[in-house]
Structure formats: C-alpha cells, structure tokens
Design a protein around this motif. Sequence first.
Motif, mmCIF file in Angstrom:
data_model
loop_
_atom_site.group_PDB
_atom_site.id
_atom_site.type_symbol
_atom_site.label_atom_id
_atom_site.label_comp_id
_atom_site.label_asym_id
_atom_site.label_seq_id
_atom_site.Cartn_x
_atom_site.Cartn_y
_atom_site.Cartn_z
ATOM 1 N N ASN A 260 -5.237 0.767 -6.572
ATOM 2 C CA ASN A 260 -4.005 1.231 -7.200
ATOM 3 C C ASN A 260 -3.987 2.751 -7.121
ATOM 4 N N ALA A 261 -3.069 3.375 -7.808
ATOM 5 C CA ALA A 261 -2.902 4.823 -7.711
ATOM 6 C C ALA A 261 -4.073 5.626 -8.277
ATOM 7 N N TRP B 77 -3.690 7.490 -2.167
ATOM 8 C CA TRP B 77 -2.883 6.323 -2.546
ATOM 9 C C TRP B 77 -1.731 6.139 -1.563
ATOM 10 N N LYS B 78 -1.110 7.244 -1.171
ATOM 11 C CA LYS B 78 -0.017 7.178 -0.200
ATOM 12 C C LYS B 78 -0.538 6.662 1.141
ATOM 13 N N LEU C 37 -1.204 2.241 5.098
ATOM 14 C CA LEU C 37 -2.149 1.483 5.914
ATOM 15 C C LEU C 37 -2.101 -0.005 5.577
ATOM 16 N N LEU C 38 -2.079 -0.335 4.302
ATOM 17 C CA LEU C 38 -2.057 -1.731 3.894
ATOM 18 C C LEU C 38 -0.735 -2.399 4.260
ATOM 19 N N GLU C 39 0.365 -1.671 4.183
ATOM 20 C CA GLU C 39 1.651 -2.225 4.604
ATOM 21 C C GLU C 39 1.664 -2.488 6.100
ATOM 22 N N GLN C 40 1.083 -1.583 6.897
ATOM 23 C CA GLN C 40 1.001 -1.788 8.342
ATOM 24 C C GLN C 40 0.161 -3.019 8.660
#
Length: 112
Positions: A80-81, A99-100, A105-108
Amino acid sequence: MKKENEKSYVWKFKGERLILKGREIWYLHTEQRKLFVHTRRHVYQIGGSLKEAAEKLCGLRMMRPHNAYLVQLDYLETINAHQAVLKNGVTLPVSAHGWKRARNLLEQNSEK
C-alpha cells in the motif's frame, strides 16, 4: 536457456564470492552506504550499490518500493502507500514515489 530465477548471480565482497540463484533473493537494501541481500534464511553484506544490483538483476521481476529497497515481486504479498509486506512477514517501507512506481508496475503486470 535457463529461467532467470534459476540463474546464478555472483557478488564479490572482501575477497569472497557470494553465489545465489535468482529464486533465493527476496530483497536487497542499503543502509549507511552498505548493501545487503536478504534470502529466506540469511542476510549477506555484498559489494556495490543498489543501482548496480538492480542492473545485475534486471532479468528478475524486481520492484523498488523505496530508494533503499529492491524487492523481488514473487515474494511480495501486499503493498500500500506506506508499506510492503513480504510472504515471510517482513514489512518494508514504501515511499510516495515508490508507491506510484509499484502501482504502475502492478497494473502493467495484471494486464498481461
């Protein structure tokens, strides 16, 4: 061709050689200008910088949640953040920039 997590990585430090398979490396961290690699059971001090280690380990699925940490995604349980929790229960800090990067990376990876 070997899978990257089966590839051996070698670090030289104080006249010794540390040889680890990619799958053995959970995360790396730097503290007071010293670099450490963490495995399931051991922590080793190694030579070099975190940037150099990231370049060496570029074939592994690594993420940098904080400027002082480099984590192998296979061992990440939650993030998390504010913190990242590894599968062995270790909690690591997450910076705003980390976090950004982690979200991107996780979305990709989830789209693949």
